[in-house]
Design a protein around this motif. Structure first.
Motif, PDB file in Angstrom:
ATOM      1  N   GLY A   1      13.155 -24.751   8.115  1.00 54.39           N
ATOM      2  CA  GLY A   1      12.702 -24.244   9.395  1.00 54.39           C
ATOM      3  C   GLY A   1      13.676 -24.548  10.506  1.00 54.39           C
ATOM      4  N   THR A   2      13.743 -25.809  10.924  1.00 55.08           N
ATOM      5  CA  THR A   2      14.538 -26.226  12.079  1.00 55.08           C
ATOM      6  C   THR A   2      16.001 -25.820  11.972  1.00 55.08           C
ATOM      7  N   ALA A   3      16.611 -25.974  10.810  1.00 52.61           N
ATOM      8  CA  ALA A   3      18.038 -25.671  10.665  1.00 52.61           C
ATOM      9  C   ALA A   3      18.348 -24.211  10.885  1.00 52.61           C
ATOM     10  N   VAL A   4      17.352 -23.338  10.694  1.00 53.63           N
ATOM     11  CA  VAL A   4      17.553 -21.909  10.933  1.00 53.63           C
ATOM     12  C   VAL A   4      17.094 -21.513  12.335  1.00 53.63           C
ATOM     13  N   LEU A   5      15.899 -21.947  12.715  1.00 53.31           N
ATOM     14  CA  LEU A   5      15.273 -21.461  13.949  1.00 53.31           C
ATOM     15  C   LEU A   5      15.530 -22.350  15.155  1.00 53.31           C
ATOM     16  N   GLY A   6      15.975 -23.585  14.923  1.00 49.72           N
ATOM     17  CA  GLY A   6      16.210 -24.499  16.019  1.00 49.72           C
ATOM     18  C   GLY A   6      14.983 -25.356  16.321  1.00 49.72           C
ATOM     19  N   VAL A   7      15.148 -26.302  17.207  1.00 55.59           N
ATOM     20  CA  VAL A   7      14.054 -27.187  17.601  1.00 55.59           C
ATOM     21  C   VAL A   7      13.326 -26.546  18.765  1.00 55.59           C
ATOM     22  N   ARG A   8      12.069 -26.255  18.562  1.00 56.86           N
ATOM     23  CA  ARG A   8      11.283 -25.594  19.613  1.00 56.86           C
ATOM     24  C   ARG A   8      10.922 -26.613  20.690  1.00 56.86           C
TER      25      ARG A   8
END
Length: 239
Positions: free
Chosen positions: A228-235
């Motif tokens: 998740g995070t590695a693709v979409l970033g930290v929300r």
């Protein structure tokens, strides 16, 4: 290309290179590992961008977020994975869009999923979530069944109308003998998968590894990684 499209393309390329490098190091083909992008908390517009970049497997962990997102993207050829803890009162909704439920960890959930799948005239793939921090007969702190419960659940899924037994899933435990030992945890999951395949040869999926430990999962033999995070970033946090 918009800024968001450029950001996701770069992130996805970096993750793809990590997976490819891990496969080379393990002597595996890149095609042996399926990337599932965990899109929780992110909008349907991101899912559309990811689809345009070639992503075909996406995952959600909350039905209230997943159901409207799946509807908004129903025209796309996507495989939807449900990876969160699933309460029985959400099963009917989840059965309407999830192609695979990776968090099956109790018999009551099997029977509820089966009834919902039959009602929806769908076949739902099921993965048994294994808790490597759970004592015999117990459930893990983040869901999942202890290793000694795999056989009973697998038999129930295999016999249930509308369901298909796909394999095993785990989350690297935060406590117990495997805490901080992701590679060992994933290797243990592979051992359990081998035992499962002895009775259910087609249940060959092994879902393990996330943004921080996907290399360890690939090295151990995982067939699916959830990133998740590695693709979409930290929300950013709201408020």
């Amino acid at each position: 290309m918009t800024d968001r499209e450029s950001e996701l393309a770069a992130n996805l390329a970096a993750v793809e290179e990590r997976i490819s490098s891990a496969c080379r190091a393990a002597g595996r083909e890149r095609t042996e590992v399926t990337l599932i992008v965990v899109t929780k908390t992110y909008p349907a517009s991101d899912v559309r961008i990811l689809h345009g970049l070639g992503v075909r497997h996406v995952a959600e962990n909350r039905d209230q977020d997943a159901a409207p997102k799946a509807r908004a993207c129903s025209d796309l050829d996507l495989v939807w994975h449900f990876v969160g803890q699933l309460q029985t009162n959400k099963v009917r909704s989840v059965a309407g869009y999830a192609d695979v439920v990776q968090s099956v960890d109790r018999l009551k959930l099997v029977s509820s999923l089966s009834a919902a799948a039959v009602r929806a005239e769908r076949e739902i793939g099921c993965m048994i979530q294994v808790a490597l921090d759970a004592e015999a007969g117990e459930r893990g702190s983040r869901g999942g069944v202890a290793p000694d419960g795999i056989g009973e659940l697998a038999a129930a899924v295999a016999a249930a109308p509308g369901l298909r037994l796909d394999g095993l899933m785990t989350v690297a435990p935060l406590a117990g003998p495997y805490a901080g030992r992701q590679r060992a945890a994933f290797e243990r999951l592979m051992e359990l998968s081998s035992g499962l395949r002895g009775a259910h040869p087609a249940a060959n999926m092994v879902s393990a590894g996330m943004s921080g430990d996907l290399e360890e999962a690939v090295a151990a033999g995982a067939t699916h990684v959830r990133v998740g995070t590695a693709v979409l970033g930290v929300r950013p946090r709201l408020g």
